[in-house]
Design an enzyme around this catalytic site. Structure first.
Site, PDB file in Angstrom:
ATOM      1  N   LEU A  54       0.855  -1.174   0.000  1.00 38.27           N
ATOM      2  CA  LEU A  54       0.000   0.000   0.000  1.00 38.27           C
ATOM      3  C   LEU A  54       0.896   1.231   0.000  1.00 38.27           C
ATOM      4  O   LEU A  54       1.947   1.243   0.651  1.00 38.27           O
ATOM      5  CB  LEU A  54      -0.911   0.031   1.236  1.00 38.27           C
ATOM      6  CG  LEU A  54      -1.912  -1.111   1.390  1.00 38.27           C
ATOM      7  CD1 LEU A  54      -2.683  -0.967   2.703  1.00 38.27           C
ATOM      8  CD2 LEU A  54      -2.887  -1.159   0.215  1.00 38.27           C
ATOM      9  N   ASP A  55       0.477   2.280  -0.728  1.00 31.04           N
ATOM     10  CA  ASP A  55       1.227   3.528  -0.710  1.00 31.04           C
ATOM     11  C   ASP A  55       1.361   4.034   0.726  1.00 31.04           C
ATOM     12  O   ASP A  55       0.524   3.761   1.587  1.00 31.04           O
ATOM     13  CB  ASP A  55       0.525   4.593  -1.552  1.00 31.04           C
ATOM     14  CG  ASP A  55       0.637   4.337  -3.042  1.00 31.04           C
ATOM     15  OD1 ASP A  55       1.439   3.459  -3.431  1.00 31.04           O
ATOM     16  OD2 ASP A  55      -0.073   5.009  -3.812  1.00 31.04           O
ATOM     17  N   ARG A  56       2.376   4.826   0.955  1.00 33.97           N
ATOM     18  CA  ARG A  56       2.669   5.347   2.286  1.00 33.97           C
ATOM     19  C   ARG A  56       1.435   5.976   2.941  1.00 33.97           C
ATOM     20  O   ARG A  56       1.168   5.778   4.130  1.00 33.97           O
ATOM     21  CB  ARG A  56       3.785   6.387   2.198  1.00 33.97           C
ATOM     22  CG  ARG A  56       4.250   6.941   3.526  1.00 33.97           C
ATOM     23  CD  ARG A  56       5.217   8.097   3.318  1.00 33.97           C
ATOM     24  NE  ARG A  56       6.424   7.661   2.646  1.00 33.97           N
ATOM     25  CZ  ARG A  56       7.517   7.244   3.270  1.00 33.97           C
ATOM     26  NH1 ARG A  56       7.548   7.207   4.585  1.00 33.97           N
ATOM     27  NH2 ARG A  56       8.587   6.883   2.577  1.00 33.97           N
TER      28      ARG A  56
END
Length: 591
Positions: A54-56
């Site tokens: 997952l993106d930050r």
């Protein structure tokens, strides 16, 4: 830090990933401050296999293989599209239809970004997203969408929703909101400047369903909805959206009583981001930033936690101590963090007042008594298990610079058996970490006798007996020159200077003089030793800082190589997508 656990067996681990943490170590050396590394330490696991990420800034369900034997089955589940990934997104405006399939191939746009491929453009990668509208907010301000990925391209959901004309709220990469709440057109869905003022990307990985790697039976993991998503599902007004947008254009001094709900929402959002720090059962760290200005939707202020004392830094020149907006802000802060004392630092006036008023000027910009709550002249906080004495009412800096937390953590791995010189040592935090992690010797050098005495107290608070010879009072430039002429060297030299200072006849400005400082320091680094160079001057770009450091090495005739580059912690020091990190840290090995 603590990562909320959803499920664990011998093959699988599923967590509710907080926004603000990367999934795994990145090329900038985030090891130790990513979900994989933190979770391994938390669960005492030697291994975690990564099969999706997952993106930050995305929260929600993230699953890992708990042992290598589970990897083949999990790889097949994700690569063969047997894993069903469902998301919720809060987007600006209304979707054009109640639901449907977005079929828009993606192509690389450089610098890690992507864009929608033009019709017939070569190199486009197939990207499919199914969506349906779950709820719409009052006056069509926002919509809550359920999303299901049929392909898993980088930034797919963010690009597809911008392409649909309803970008995800808080998307500083692909969303364009101007004027509020305008929507992007499909031809704007390539990489555009980050101008969305909301402080969090409102994308949440709701549910992950996949075959269990051992039994083959379907298992499903669901992450609890963040509070803002719960409100959106109930079709409630979200006053924090409107307030964040307005505050991006006007001073925080424009706060009024009618903004109380929006202000409470933004503070609650900031608090939720810090959950991994706040919910650590061991309370190994009790000092961190709670609000980071525009990065949390509240430009002009920062709010730091030092145990039971909070320090409010006001950079907005209109936000005077008697201003009504400050009263609204303090009321909201105390409601969000009850039982705390709040101290104020009014920084825009500090230079003129300090130069004209001496101690009286200091008392005006940094009152010794709290703005609200009981007086707490000294509190003991913990950072990574170490104790530090904090004096929240004593001057502009209460004793520990919180943006260096992760650098201090890394320092523990570099000091065993080494001689360490901690320049501009302030209250000795770097020296303390070195001393407690096996340094042969750690010398703390600073021009201020008072802060050196404070550093000795920090040593005693951690069971160490400070040696007076390891606390040197004097001009750093003078001492570095003296040691360089004598040929005295250290195996690790730390440079963490203020952006500006004047000591006797030495005037210092980081943007003008950093290379000179590095040249002096480099002559005191032993062959094969390390130089840790830092600057928090926002006006000094990362590129210019790196050039200044390398120029200083050239002037000293000391070839070296950059081992690592760091910046302030993303978790509690978030920033708008359009701004680069202000803290610059380079670790170099010198020949």
């Amino acid at each position: 830090m603590h990562i909320p656990l959803i499920y664990q067996d011998e093959d699988l681990v599923a967590v509710n990933k907080p926004a603000g943490l990367p999934t795994h170590p990145d090329e900038e050396g985030s090891s130790g401050f990513d979900v994989v590394t933190l979770l391994q330490a938390q669960l005492s696991l030697d291994y975690l296999g990564v099969h999706h990420r997952l993106d930050r800034e995305v929260s929600g369900v993230l699953a890992f293989a708990a042992r290598p034997a589970a990897n083949p089955a999990l790889a097949q589940a994700f690569e063969g599209r047997q894993a069903v990934k469902e998301y919720l997104a809060i987007v600006w405006g209304r979707a054009p239809r109640p639901g449907g399939l977005i079929d828009a191939p993606l192509v690389g746009a450089g610098a890690g970004l992507w864009r929608i491929a033009r019709r017939g453009e070569p190199g486009g990668k197939s990207a499919l997203t199914r969506y349906r509208v779950e709820a719409e907010g009052p006056n069509g301000l926002y919509s809550l969408l359920h999303l299901q990925l049929e392909t898993g391209r980088t930034h797919q959901l963010r690009l597809h929703l911008a392409h649909l004309g309803c970008p995800i709220i808080g998307d500083g990469l692909y969303g364009r909101i101007t004027p509020f709440p305008a929507q992007v057109r499909p031809d704007q869905s390539a990489s555009v400047p980050g101008v969305d003022p909301f402080p969090r990307l409102l994308l949440h990985a709701l549910r992950l369903t996949l075959p269990h790697p051992t039994s083959g039976q379907p298992v499903s993991f669901e992450a609890p909805l963040p509070a803002l998503f719960q409100k959106a599902a109930a079709r409630l007004a979200l006053p924090e959206l409107e307030l964040a947008t307005r505050l991006s254009k006007v001073s925080l001094a424009a706060l009024k009583a009618s903004d109380r709900a929006g202000l409470a929402g933004l503070l609650a959002l900031a608090q939720a981001r810090r959950v991994p720090l706040a919910n650590d059962p061991a309370e190994a760290t009790t000092a961190y930033r709670l609000v980071n200005g525009a990065g949390d939707g509240l430009p002009g202020i920062t709010l730091d936690r030092y145990g039971s004392a909070l320090v409010l830094n006001c950079y907005d020149p209109l936000l005077e101590p008697s201003h009504p907006a400050l009263r609204f802000l303090l009321e909201a802060v105390v409601h969000q963090w009850p039982g705390s004392s709040v101290y104020g630092k009014f920084r825009p006036r500090q230079l003129s007042n300090l130069s004209q008023g001496g101690n009286a000027g200091l008392a005006e910009v940094a009152p010794t008594e709290p703005l609200t709550g009981p007086a707490r002249p000294e509190v003991t906080i913990r950072e990574n298990g170490l104790a530090y004495l904090i004096r929240p009412g004593e001057g502009l800096s209460p004793g520990l610079f919180l943006d260096m937390r992760e650098v201090r953590t890394r320092l523990a791995d570099w000091t065993s058996g080494k001689t360490v010189l901690n320049c501009f040592s302030y209250t000795g935090a770097f020296g303390l970490v070195a001393a407690l992690n096996g340094a042969a010797r750690a010398v703390n050098l600073d021009a201020g006798g008072r802060v050196l005495a404070w550093g000795k107290e920090n040593y005693r608070a951690n069971g160490l007996t400070p040696d007076d010879y390891d606390f040197v009072e004097g001009d750093v430039f003078d001492w570095l020159g003296r040691w360089g002429r004598r040929g005295q060297t250290f195996e690790l030299v730390i440079l963490d200077p203020p952006s500006y200072s004047t000591v006797k006849k030495t005037r210092w400005a980081a943007d003008k003089n950093y290379s000179q400082l590095v040249a002096l320091a480099a002559r005191t680094v032993a062959p094969g030793g390390l130089l840790l160079a830092c600057s928090n001057q926002a006006a000094l770009s990362r590129r210019a800082f790196r050039q200044a450091v390398l120029k200083g090495l050239d002037e000293a005739g000391r070839p070296g190589s950059v081992l690592h580059s760091y910046h302030e912690p993303d978790l509690d020091f978030p920033r708008p997508a359009s701004l680069e990190a202000y803290l610059k840290v380079l670790v170099l090995r010198l020949d």
